[in-house]
Design a protein around this motif. Structure first.
Motif, short mmCIF file in Angstrom:
data_model
loop_
_atom_site.label_atom_id
_atom_site.label_comp_id
_atom_site.label_asym_id
_atom_site.label_seq_id
_atom_site.Cartn_x
_atom_site.Cartn_y
_atom_site.Cartn_z
N CYS A 54 0.83 -1.25 -0.08
CA CYS A 54 -0.05 0.01 0.08
C CYS A 54 0.66 1.02 0.05
O CYS A 54 0.25 2.22 -0.45
CB CYS A 54 -1.09 -0.06 1.10
SG CYS A 54 -0.30 0.32 2.82
N ASN A 55 2.10 1.11 0.49
CA ASN A 55 3.17 2.12 0.34
C ASN A 55 2.75 3.50 1.29
O ASN A 55 3.30 4.46 1.31
CB ASN A 55 3.05 2.63 -0.95
CG ASN A 55 4.73 3.46 -1.11
OD1 ASN A 55 5.52 3.37 -0.49
ND2 ASN A 55 4.82 4.35 -2.21
N ILE A 56 1.51 3.53 2.25
CA ILE A 56 1.27 4.59 3.32
C ILE A 56 0.77 3.98 4.76
O ILE A 56 0.34 4.70 5.32
CB ILE A 56 0.26 5.38 2.63
CG1 ILE A 56 -1.22 4.58 2.53
CG2 ILE A 56 0.40 6.00 1.32
CD1 ILE A 56 -2.37 5.58 2.10
N GLY A 57 1.49 2.78 4.86
CA GLY A 57 1.42 2.16 6.37
C GLY A 57 0.15 1.64 6.58
O GLY A 57 0.17 1.34 7.84
N HIS A 58 -0.77 1.16 5.73
CA HIS A 58 -1.88 0.42 6.03
C HIS A 58 -1.53 -0.96 6.09
O HIS A 58 -2.43 -1.68 7.15
CB HIS A 58 -3.22 0.86 5.05
CG HIS A 58 -3.59 2.18 5.08
ND1 HIS A 58 -4.19 2.78 4.50
CD2 HIS A 58 -3.41 3.11 6.26
CE1 HIS A 58 -4.53 4.11 4.62
NE2 HIS A 58 -4.02 4.16 5.68
N CYS A 59 -1.01 -1.61 5.24
CA CYS A 59 -0.87 -3.01 5.00
C CYS A 59 0.32 -3.75 6.01
O CYS A 59 0.06 -5.05 6.07
CB CYS A 59 -0.89 -3.43 3.74
SG CYS A 59 0.82 -3.16 2.76
N TYR A 60 1.23 -2.98 6.32
CA TYR A 60 2.29 -3.67 6.92
C TYR A 60 3.20 -4.66 6.12
O TYR A 60 3.91 -5.43 6.64
CB TYR A 60 1.67 -4.24 8.26
CG TYR A 60 1.61 -3.35 9.54
CD1 TYR A 60 0.39 -2.48 9.49
CD2 TYR A 60 2.45 -3.03 10.61
CE1 TYR A 60 0.06 -1.64 10.51
CE2 TYR A 60 2.32 -2.26 11.30
CZ TYR A 60 1.17 -1.68 11.59
OH TYR A 60 0.99 -0.63 12.41
N GLU A 61 2.82 -4.84 4.78
CA GLU A 61 3.62 -5.64 4.12
C GLU A 61 5.16 -5.47 3.99
O GLU A 61 5.96 -6.32 3.96
CB GLU A 61 2.95 -5.88 2.70
CG GLU A 61 1.78 -6.59 2.67
CD GLU A 61 1.92 -8.04 2.79
OE1 GLU A 61 3.07 -8.65 3.13
OE2 GLU A 61 0.91 -8.80 2.21
N ARG A 114 7.60 -0.53 9.67
CA ARG A 114 6.90 -0.27 8.11
C ARG A 114 8.13 0.62 7.23
O ARG A 114 8.14 1.82 7.77
CB ARG A 114 5.74 0.31 8.19
CG ARG A 114 4.61 -0.69 8.67
CD ARG A 114 3.38 0.37 9.02
NE ARG A 114 3.54 0.96 10.20
CZ ARG A 114 2.54 1.78 10.75
NH1 ARG A 114 1.20 1.80 9.91
NH2 ARG A 114 2.42 2.27 11.91
N CYS A 160 7.72 1.78 4.58
CA CYS A 160 7.05 2.97 3.74
C CYS A 160 7.08 4.21 4.68
O CYS A 160 6.63 5.04 3.93
CB CYS A 160 5.76 2.59 3.23
SG CYS A 160 4.61 2.21 4.37
N LEU A 161 7.27 4.00 5.99
CA LEU A 161 6.66 5.21 6.90
C LEU A 161 8.10 5.82 7.47
O LEU A 161 8.31 6.50 8.25
CB LEU A 161 5.67 4.80 7.99
CG LEU A 161 4.33 4.45 7.59
CD1 LEU A 161 3.55 4.19 8.98
CD2 LEU A 161 3.84 5.48 6.71
#
Lengths: 404, 115, 90
Positions: free
Chosen positions: B66-73, B85, B87-88
């Protein structure tokens, strides 16, 4: 433990505008966001306005942020919120770093992307379409050299254009394979209908959106021809409503997709699968209101499809039924950044009204009118029946208060 | 291979970028360059790295989603702290990043949602 | 990558077949489907898959209650590391 007049969770257009509104009315305001920059989803946006100028999300975000800072708003970025609690009219906000308290809390947490599951979609190189947007426009790193977008809707069309602006090859916008989850998004007729809904803005508004790059005849072709197998080109990218991605393949990263021809109901035509070599894949399932903090706060909800899913119950003043809890922006329904900002102003004024002796009825009414006007003028509308959705939530607000 | 978009027809050139903006960080014991304070996920992708971790049980490769912290992948271990994360996280000089590997017990020690 | 395995919950790697079979076998609600399969109980707290789990479960259910979130949200909405629960340790 820190006590602020107003705390705002979410530094997107709604949160930033609300923060400035509260601060210019004398409140001391703290904005919390887990991202490293302010702007939220606005940061990645880039499209051509009807007047020919470009809506540049980075600049818009910077302006909103600088205005808030000038007014003395304090920011805590990189700060995820875990939980909220209310006791005796005081909201306690638990973050990874600190605990904050306020009597006036605005949730402006925006939206999350709905997924579309495809076999192989956990491979590195598969990302949400919003992820590709942020990589490209905000971080200025290409998500890949050559990709495909799965899911055809207003958001994915806008981002496809942004990727091609940055010289990234998008081979197709195609549908997902039909199953219990993909439903309408895998049905060419339904997708076509949803695009034609947008065509009440066409050919004028829809075509103006990116007019230099888009063939003016796109919407007309969509409506007239049902439907060339090679797709209809938009900004030179084929929009293929009669193609579905059945699988994403690769050993430990994306190497390609299997693309099949589908009939008008979305059923795969046997033997039509071909392999397309790619290095990235975008999943475009649309947006839904990210309302988890409103849920743990105990706010009542209502499911409104036109608004994108479950939304916290709220009125036009952006108040929720919980004392001192306000909402603004995409948490209240999926719309554009300008509507979000306008809602943020209303929410800010409501907070000022409750927190101070200031009577701001005229300003609030004006701000509510502005929101409706902004909505009418929006040239990217995520749901064709947004007004119907807004009416539903207001009616639910009224019946909720009758039951009380 | 992925590349930086140094010049963009609408957004223009990347602001004031010169050598002094670059920092070195380590990912799985290899040293890479990134732009200071850009997200770790962006810095790794700019270096052509897509695999950020391996699923704890199946061992399958995972990258940003997701690149904005939602998915934690994109979670990685940074300076010994697991479950962060990428991405964050702003990239800093000397950052030591390790990707999660398949293991038997839960390395992060996570108290997640349980019902 | 094989085509039969379509992952729905990315965190716990719960696949479509498992969810559909479980929903069918137990005729269960979203919440029960989640508890039986662990879908939505991983690191992201179900942010990615909750809508999909709902859709699979709802294919069983009749009229949906519009005022009720079928998959309840519980704090913390972001995972907390054990080291952080004890307060300031460093």
């Amino acid at each position: 433990m820190r006590l602020n007049n107003a705390i705002i969770i979410g530094a997107g257009p709604a949160g930033l505008t609300a923060a400035a509104t509260c601060a210019e009315n004398g409140m001391n305001v703290l904005v919390i966001d887990e991202y490293m920059r302010t702007g939220g989803r606005l940061l990645g946006q880039l499209y051509e306005e009807p007047d020919g100028g470009w809506w540049n999300g980075i600049e818009e975000s910077r302006n909103l942020y600088e205005k808030a800072v000038e007014l003395g708003v304090e920011f805590h970025l990189n700060t995820p919120v875990n939980n909220l609690e209310n006791e005796g009219g005081v909201w306690t906000i638990y973050t990874e770093q600190e605990i904050f308290q306020t009597e006036h809390l605005l949730l402006a947490t925006g939206a999350a992307e709905s997924p579309i599951p495809i076999p192989g979609w956990t491979l590195p190189g598969v990302m949400s379409v919003g992820a590709a947007q942020v990589m490209t426009n905000v971080h200025r790193v290409q998500p890949g050299d050559r990709g495909i977008i799965i899911g055809v809707n207003v958001l994915s069309a806008a981002i496809a254009m942004e990727l091609s602006l940055a010289n990234i090859e998008v081979v197709s916008l195609a549908l997902p394979e039909k199953n219990l989850i993909t439903q309408e998004s895998a049905n060419p007729k339904e997708v076509m209908k949803s695009l034609l809904h947008v065509s009440h803005m066409a050919p004028s508004k829809f075509a103006r959106w990116g007019s230099r790059l888009m063939k003016n005849s796109f919407m007309q072709t969509l409506g007239v021809n049902f439907y060339p197998k090679s797709g209809v080109k938009m900004w030179n990218i084929p929009v293929q409503l009669r193609k579905a991605v059945t699988e994403i393949y690769g050993d430990d990263k994306v190497e390609g997709v299997k693309l099949a021809t589908i009939n008008a109901k979305g059923e795969i035509v046997p033997g039509s699968e071909e392999n397309i070599t790619l290095d990235f894949v975008c999943i475009a399932g649309g947006l839904y209101p990210l309302a988890e903090l409103a849920a743990v706060a105990g706010c009542p909800f209502y499911l409104v499809e036109e608004l994108g899913g479950y939304v916290p119950l709220h009125n036009e003043r952006m108040e929720t039924p919980l004392q001192g809890l306000y909402v603004a922006g995409n948490i209240t329904g999926i719309e554009g950044a300008k509507v979000a900002a306008s809602q943020g102003r209303t929410a800010g004024l409501s907070m000022v009204c409750h927190a101070t002796e200031n009577q701001l009825e005229d300003e609030i009414n004006y701000s509510m009118e502005q929101t409706s006007k902004t909505r009418e003028e929006a040239h990217i509308q995520f749901h064709p029946e947004i007004d119907k959705g807004r009416t539903k939530i207001l009616n639910q607000w009224k019946s909720y208060h009758l039951e009380e | 291979m992925t590349r930086r978009i140094l010049d963009h027809p609408i957004l223009g050139k990347m602001e004031d970028l010169d050598d002094s903006n670059y920092v070195s960080f380590q990912f799985n014991e290899v040293i890479y360059q990134g732009i200071e304070n850009e997200s770790l996920a962006a810095a790794l992708l700019a270096n052509g790295i897509r695999t950020l971790r391996y699923h704890e049980e199946s061992g399958r490769a995972r990258g940003i989603y997701c690149n904005i912290g939602h998915c934690y992948e994109c979670r990685v271990t940074i300076d010994g702290r697991p479950g962060v994360r990428a991405c964050l996280t702003p990239v800093k000089e000397g950052m030591d990043v390790v990707s999660g590997k398949p293991i038997s017990s839960n390395e992060g020690g996570v108290s997640s949602e349980a019902e | 990558m094989n085509k039969d395995e379509l992952i729905i919950c990315r965190c716990e790697e719960v696949n479509y077949q498992t969810l559909r079979d479980t929903a069918h076998k137990y005729q269960c609600t979203s919440r029960e489907l989640k508890l039986r399969t662990r879908a939505g109980m991983g690191y992201c707290g179900g942010r990615s898959c909750r809508l999909m789990v709902d859709k699979i479960a709802n294919s069983n259910e009749g009229e949906q209650d519009l005022t009720y979130i079928s998959l309840k949200y519980q704090p913390p909405v972001r995972p907390i590391k054990f080291e952080d629960l004890g307060g300031d340790k460093n």
